[in-house]
Design a protein around this motif. Structure first.
Motif, PDB file in Angstrom:
ATOM      1  N   PRO A   1      17.921  -4.341  -9.852  1.00  0.00           N
ATOM      2  CA  PRO A   1      17.908  -5.649  -9.196  1.00  0.00           C
ATOM      3  C   PRO A   1      18.475  -5.690  -7.951  1.00  0.00           C
ATOM      4  CG  PRO A   1      18.067  -6.042 -11.601  1.00  0.00           C
ATOM      5  CD  PRO A   1      18.347  -4.607 -11.296  1.00  0.00           C
ATOM      6  N   ALA A   2      19.732  -4.896  -7.708  1.00  0.00           N
ATOM      7  CA  ALA A   2      20.387  -5.162  -6.379  1.00  0.00           C
ATOM      8  C   ALA A   2      19.546  -4.126  -5.635  1.00  0.00           C
ATOM      9  CB  ALA A   2      21.815  -4.463  -6.742  1.00  0.00           C
ATOM     10  N   ILE A   3      19.084  -3.067  -6.011  1.00  0.00           N
ATOM     11  CA  ILE A   3      18.197  -2.383  -4.840  1.00  0.00           C
ATOM     12  C   ILE A   3      17.018  -2.861  -4.593  1.00  0.00           C
ATOM     13  CG2 ILE A   3      17.091  -0.078  -4.918  1.00  0.00           C
ATOM     14  CD1 ILE A   3      18.843   1.194  -6.775  1.00  0.00           C
ATOM     15  N   GLY A   4      16.242  -3.639  -5.625  1.00  0.00           N
ATOM     16  CA  GLY A   4      15.376  -4.511  -5.331  1.00  0.00           C
ATOM     17  C   GLY A   4      15.518  -5.570  -4.235  1.00  0.00           C
ATOM     18  N   LEU A   5      16.801  -6.401  -4.420  1.00  0.00           N
ATOM     19  CA  LEU A   5      17.177  -7.328  -3.475  1.00  0.00           C
ATOM     20  C   LEU A   5      17.350  -6.808  -2.093  1.00  0.00           C
ATOM     21  CD1 LEU A   5      18.330 -10.097  -2.725  1.00  0.00           C
ATOM     22  CD2 LEU A   5      20.475  -9.663  -3.546  1.00  0.00           C
ATOM     23  N   GLY A   6      17.929  -5.622  -1.909  1.00  0.00           N
ATOM     24  CA  GLY A   6      18.132  -5.110  -0.725  1.00  0.00           C
ATOM     25  C   GLY A   6      16.696  -4.798  -0.201  1.00  0.00           C
ATOM     26  N   ALA A   7      15.699  -4.358  -0.751  1.00  0.00           N
ATOM     27  CA  ALA A   7      14.438  -4.172  -0.163  1.00  0.00           C
ATOM     28  C   ALA A   7      13.849  -5.562   0.173  1.00  0.00           C
ATOM     29  CB  ALA A   7      13.452  -3.461  -1.313  1.00  0.00           C
ATOM     30  N   ALA A   8      14.172  -6.494  -0.637  1.00  0.00           N
ATOM     31  CA  ALA A   8      13.551  -7.909  -0.249  1.00  0.00           C
ATOM     32  C   ALA A   8      14.054  -8.265   1.021  1.00  0.00           C
ATOM     33  CB  ALA A   8      13.748  -8.770  -1.477  1.00  0.00           C
ATOM     34  N   LEU A   9      15.302  -8.293   1.117  1.00  0.00           N
ATOM     35  CA  LEU A   9      15.938  -8.499   2.545  1.00  0.00           C
ATOM     36  C   LEU A   9      15.641  -7.850   3.560  1.00  0.00           C
ATOM     37  CD1 LEU A   9      19.502  -9.862   1.463  1.00  0.00           C
ATOM     38  CD2 LEU A   9      17.336 -11.104   1.466  1.00  0.00           C
ATOM     39  N   GLU A  10      15.239  -6.419   3.409  1.00  0.00           N
ATOM     40  CA  GLU A  10      14.731  -5.747   4.592  1.00  0.00           C
ATOM     41  C   GLU A  10      13.323  -6.156   4.839  1.00  0.00           C
ATOM     42  OE1 GLU A  10      15.458  -1.839   3.055  1.00  0.00           O
ATOM     43  OE2 GLU A  10      17.428  -1.616   4.141  1.00  0.00           O
ATOM     44  N   TRP A  11      12.479  -6.486   3.715  1.00  0.00           N
ATOM     45  CA  TRP A  11      11.152  -6.943   4.071  1.00  0.00           C
ATOM     46  C   TRP A  11      11.523  -8.217   4.796  1.00  0.00           C
ATOM     47  CZ3 TRP A  11       9.060 -11.729   2.750  1.00  0.00           C
ATOM     48  CH2 TRP A  11       7.581 -11.752   2.880  1.00  0.00           C
ATOM     49  N   MET A  12      12.353  -9.250   4.361  1.00  0.00           N
ATOM     50  CA  MET A  12      12.487 -10.391   4.973  1.00  0.00           C
ATOM     51  C   MET A  12      12.894 -10.464   6.458  1.00  0.00           C
ATOM     52  SD  MET A  12      14.269 -13.313   2.576  1.00  0.00           S
ATOM     53  CE  MET A  12      14.124 -14.544   3.822  1.00  0.00           C
ATOM     54  N   ALA A  13      13.582  -9.289   6.758  1.00  0.00           N
ATOM     55  CA  ALA A  13      14.108  -8.904   8.083  1.00  0.00           C
ATOM     56  C   ALA A  13      12.882  -8.491   8.985  1.00  0.00           C
ATOM     57  CB  ALA A  13      15.263  -8.043   8.174  1.00  0.00           C
ATOM     58  N   ARG A  14      11.952  -8.003   8.412  1.00  0.00           N
ATOM     59  CA  ARG A  14      10.681  -7.760   9.434  1.00  0.00           C
ATOM     60  C   ARG A  14       9.894  -8.778   9.760  1.00  0.00           C
ATOM     61  NH1 ARG A  14      11.255  -3.205   5.811  1.00  0.00           N
ATOM     62  NH2 ARG A  14       9.556  -3.889   4.530  1.00  0.00           N
ATOM     63  N   LEU A  15      10.135  -9.789   9.049  1.00  0.00           N
ATOM     64  CA  LEU A  15       9.260 -11.120   9.443  1.00  0.00           C
ATOM     65  C   LEU A  15       9.557 -11.771  10.433  1.00  0.00           C
ATOM     66  CD1 LEU A  15       6.781 -11.769   7.123  1.00  0.00           C
ATOM     67  CD2 LEU A  15       8.560 -13.813   6.788  1.00  0.00           C
ATOM     68  N   ASP A  16       8.706 -12.566  11.255  1.00  0.00           N
ATOM     69  CA  ASP A  16       8.840 -13.120  12.203  1.00  0.00           C
ATOM     70  C   ASP A  16       9.020 -14.634  12.015  1.00  0.00           C
ATOM     71  OD1 ASP A  16       8.334 -15.062  14.335  1.00  0.00           O
ATOM     72  OD2 ASP A  16       6.312 -14.558  14.831  1.00  0.00           O
ATOM     73  N   TRP A  17      10.374 -14.862  11.771  1.00  0.00           N
ATOM     74  CA  TRP A  17      10.702 -16.131  11.069  1.00  0.00           C
ATOM     75  C   TRP A  17      10.638 -17.275  12.082  1.00  0.00           C
ATOM     76  CZ3 TRP A  17      10.788 -17.042   6.249  1.00  0.00           C
ATOM     77  CH2 TRP A  17      11.087 -16.100   5.341  1.00  0.00           C
ATOM     78  N   ASP A  18      10.456 -17.128  13.381  1.00  0.00           N
ATOM     79  CA  ASP A  18      10.093 -18.353  14.097  1.00  0.00           C
ATOM     80  C   ASP A  18       8.690 -18.850  13.900  1.00  0.00           C
ATOM     81  OD1 ASP A  18      12.497 -18.509  15.333  1.00  0.00           O
ATOM     82  OD2 ASP A  18      11.827 -17.305  17.219  1.00  0.00           O
ATOM     83  N   GLY A  19       7.870 -17.759  13.648  1.00  0.00           N
ATOM     84  CA  GLY A  19       6.471 -17.917  13.473  1.00  0.00           C
ATOM     85  C   GLY A  19       6.373 -18.584  12.013  1.00  0.00           C
ATOM     86  N   ALA A  20       6.997 -18.057  11.005  1.00  0.00           N
ATOM     87  CA  ALA A  20       6.924 -18.396   9.633  1.00  0.00           C
ATOM     88  C   ALA A  20       7.388 -19.822   9.545  1.00  0.00           C
ATOM     89  CB  ALA A  20       7.659 -17.546   8.793  1.00  0.00           C
ATOM     90  N   GLN A  21       8.559 -20.502  10.283  1.00  0.00           N
ATOM     91  CA  GLN A  21       8.986 -21.585  10.138  1.00  0.00           C
ATOM     92  C   GLN A  21       8.058 -22.618  10.685  1.00  0.00           C
ATOM     93  OE1 GLN A  21      13.372 -21.267  11.233  1.00  0.00           O
ATOM     94  NE2 GLN A  21      13.812 -20.302   9.458  1.00  0.00           N
ATOM     95  N   ARG A  22       7.512 -22.131  12.161  1.00  0.00           N
ATOM     96  CA  ARG A  22       6.493 -23.100  12.349  1.00  0.00           C
ATOM     97  C   ARG A  22       5.369 -23.391  11.365  1.00  0.00           C
ATOM     98  NH1 ARG A  22       7.600 -20.390  17.110  1.00  0.00           N
ATOM     99  NH2 ARG A  22       5.514 -19.107  16.944  1.00  0.00           N
ATOM    100  N   HIS A  23       5.038 -22.210  10.713  1.00  0.00           N
ATOM    101  CA  HIS A  23       3.576 -22.538   9.731  1.00  0.00           C
ATOM    102  C   HIS A  23       4.139 -23.191   8.608  1.00  0.00           C
ATOM    103  CE1 HIS A  23       0.634 -20.958   7.189  1.00  0.00           C
ATOM    104  NE2 HIS A  23       1.509 -20.664   6.356  1.00  0.00           N
ATOM    105  N   GLU A  24       5.444 -23.223   8.183  1.00  0.00           N
ATOM    106  CA  GLU A  24       5.875 -23.945   6.944  1.00  0.00           C
ATOM    107  C   GLU A  24       6.036 -25.448   7.393  1.00  0.00           C
ATOM    108  OE1 GLU A  24       8.726 -20.659   4.768  1.00  0.00           O
ATOM    109  OE2 GLU A  24       8.986 -22.642   4.752  1.00  0.00           O
ATOM    110  N   ARG A  25       6.432 -25.748   8.741  1.00  0.00           N
ATOM    111  CA  ARG A  25       6.746 -27.072   8.988  1.00  0.00           C
ATOM    112  C   ARG A  25       5.413 -27.645   9.206  1.00  0.00           C
ATOM    113  NH1 ARG A  25      11.619 -25.586  11.944  1.00  0.00           N
ATOM    114  NH2 ARG A  25      10.143 -24.951  13.632  1.00  0.00           N
ATOM    115  N   ARG A  26       4.381 -27.004   9.792  1.00  0.00           N
ATOM    116  CA  ARG A  26       3.078 -27.699   9.863  1.00  0.00           C
ATOM    117  C   ARG A  26       2.365 -27.879   8.464  1.00  0.00           C
ATOM    118  NH1 ARG A  26      -2.033 -26.037   9.752  1.00  0.00           N
ATOM    119  NH2 ARG A  26      -1.760 -23.789   9.253  1.00  0.00           N
ATOM    120  N   LEU A  27       2.519 -27.018   7.523  1.00  0.00           N
ATOM    121  CA  LEU A  27       1.918 -27.246   6.214  1.00  0.00           C
ATOM    122  C   LEU A  27       2.908 -28.642   5.560  1.00  0.00           C
ATOM    123  CD1 LEU A  27       1.418 -23.934   4.790  1.00  0.00           C
ATOM    124  CD2 LEU A  27      -0.056 -25.340   5.778  1.00  0.00           C
ATOM    125  N   THR A  28       4.027 -28.609   5.995  1.00  0.00           N
ATOM    126  CA  THR A  28       4.930 -29.582   5.252  1.00  0.00           C
ATOM    127  C   THR A  28       4.528 -30.994   5.640  1.00  0.00           C
ATOM    128  OG1 THR A  28       6.790 -28.112   5.153  1.00  0.00           O
ATOM    129  CG2 THR A  28       7.267 -30.277   4.911  1.00  0.00           C
TER     130      THR A  28
END
Ligand code: PMP
Length: 424
Positions: free
Chosen positions: A285-312
């Motif tokens: 699970p720790a190795i999986g969490l490391g991979a998950a956060l690396e996946w998150m680090a590659r995401l455009d969070w400004d875009g993702a947060q704009r998208h989530e705000r629009r849906l909210t």
């Protein structure tokens, strides 16, 4: 996300969604992300890697497999440190989740407190950030104070000065409520805590799934979160603490892998983080969490947060129009994330969730969400909750709103045929 460089591509919900095998089912509208988020293929692969290719214990083995397992485990720790901008991986303690991280802190940091010292929590807390402190109060005579919330389910920071007394040693607050979705104004909390010399812990279980943070820039002392809400596996979580504080903390659990030397008479504990990770850790699970956060680090969070705000905004706007519906949480999108809890007068929230699932394929959660004092303060015993993630789409929100429209009109028909005036 300065240390990660630029995200690898601009945000597009459909292509993010395509990375999640379980979401390929067009009949599933998964809106229970605050309970557990789904897992992308790259993280599933990393989770399998340990058992398929690296399975060895991480402590003490000198053979190739054991060295590989240890390297993968420690590189996961480094990935966590990068994602939250810790000063060093040694500040990252692996736990089994947020609950076990807060219990660790309440026992270990709590052991340093004296009778009459105070801990400040709030009315918004999940039971995980309430009961360990209540137990500490019973165990050591520590005084537990509670910062009230506002009527719309935010921390009432105007009451901070009066609740935060000179004997306060720790302010332990949610970074974002799992019921109202309210975000905490960390700068204000940290400034007030510093004024009385208190340390600050944030419960990041709901905030971290919505983008990287910088624990140093936030000016806090401890941060906790769970892997399964961050697109990673269950059974893994993190307690981050400033190195100089971890160094003062006695172990909570004792056992294997956490000592320098044990004799018949004495024990010399290892330095953190090992001192706080007794026993064989959850390696895969720790190795999986490391991979998950690396996946998150590659995401455009400004875009993702704009998208989530629009849906909210779409969800909040429709809920505001439906008769008998009450949203439990702030309406201003700057003060919240896409965790939207609501009550429909006269319909049990569990029935709301059942109907939405059966007729519309929408997965929501109902109940008190492990925050009974908070839900009770709204005069309720439970609420239905929809929670968004970057892979949520307009189709998910359409299905939710169609279902809610149908329930609202059924409710109106029922109320009208029973002769009662519909509550609005
Ligand atoms: N705090 C908050 C704000 C949460 O939402 C949750 C999970 N619902 C927890 C703590 C507990 O997390 P876990 O069950 O992963 O230990």
């Amino acid at each position: 996300m300065a240390r990660h460089g630029q995200p690898s591509r601009a945000f597009d919900a459909a292509s993010v969604r395509a990375e999640f095998p379980i979401l390929s089912d067009p009949g599933l509208h998964y809106l229970d992300n605050a309970a557990i988020a789904q897992i992308p293929t790259v993280v599933l692969d990393a989770m399998g890697l340990f058992d398929r290719e690296l399975r060895a214990n991480v402590h003490g083995g000198v053979y190739r497999l054991a060295c590989g397992a240890l390297a993968a485990y420690e590189s996961a720790r480094a990935a966590v440190a990068r994602f939250i901008h810790a000063q060093s991986p040694a500040e990252v303690v692996f736990t089994y989740g947020t609950t076990s991280a807060i219990n660790l802190l309440a026992h270990s940091f709590g052991a340093l407190l004296q009778e009459g010292d105070e801990v400040l929590i709030s009315q918004l807390e999940h039971h995980s950030n309430l009961l360990p402190w209540r137990q500490l109060a019973e165990r050591r005579g520590v005084v537990l104070r509670t910062l009230p919330m506002t009527q719309d389910g935010r921390l009432d920071l105007d009451r901070l000065e009066e609740t935060l007394r000179p004997r306060c040693r720790l302010v332990a607050l949610t970074h974002c409520s799992n019921v109202t979705g309210a975000l905490t104004d960390v700068d204000r909390v940290v400034a007030a805590a510093r004024a009385v010399g208190a340390k600050v812990m944030l419960d990041g279980a709901q905030r971290l799934p919505h983008g990287a943070i910088d624990v140093q820039a936030l000016g806090i002392d401890f941060y906790v979160f769970s892997g399964h809400k961050c697109y990673g596996p269950t059974g893994i979580g993190v307690l981050w603490g400033k190195a100089e504080l971890l160094a003062t903390m006695p172990p909570f659990m004792t056992g294997g892998q956490m000592i320098r030397r044990v004799t018949a008479e004495a024990v010399d504990y290892a330095d953190p983080p090992r001192r706080l990770e007794a026993g064989t850790p959850p390696i895969g699970p720790a190795i999986g969490l490391g991979a998950a956060l690396e996946w998150m680090a590659r995401l455009d969070w400004d875009g993702a947060q704009r998208h989530e705000r629009r849906l909210t905004q779409r969800v909040l706007a429709r809920l505001a129009e439906l008769p008998g519906v009450r949203v439990v949480g702030p309406l201003d999108l700057c003060e919240r994330i896409g965790v939207v809890s609501f009550d429909i007068a006269g319909i049990d929230p569990t029935e709301v969730c059942r109907a939405l699932d059966r007729r519309h394929g929408v997965a929501l959660r109902a109940g008190y969400h492990c925050a009974q004092p908070l839900v009770a303060a709204f005069g309720l015993t439970g609420v239905a909750r929809a929670s968004l993630a970057p892979y949520s789409t307009d189709a998910d929100v359409d299905a939710l709103l169609e279902g809610l429209d149908a329930l609202a009109s059924e409710r109106c028909r029922l109320v009208t045929s029973s002769g009662a005036a519909p509550a609005s």
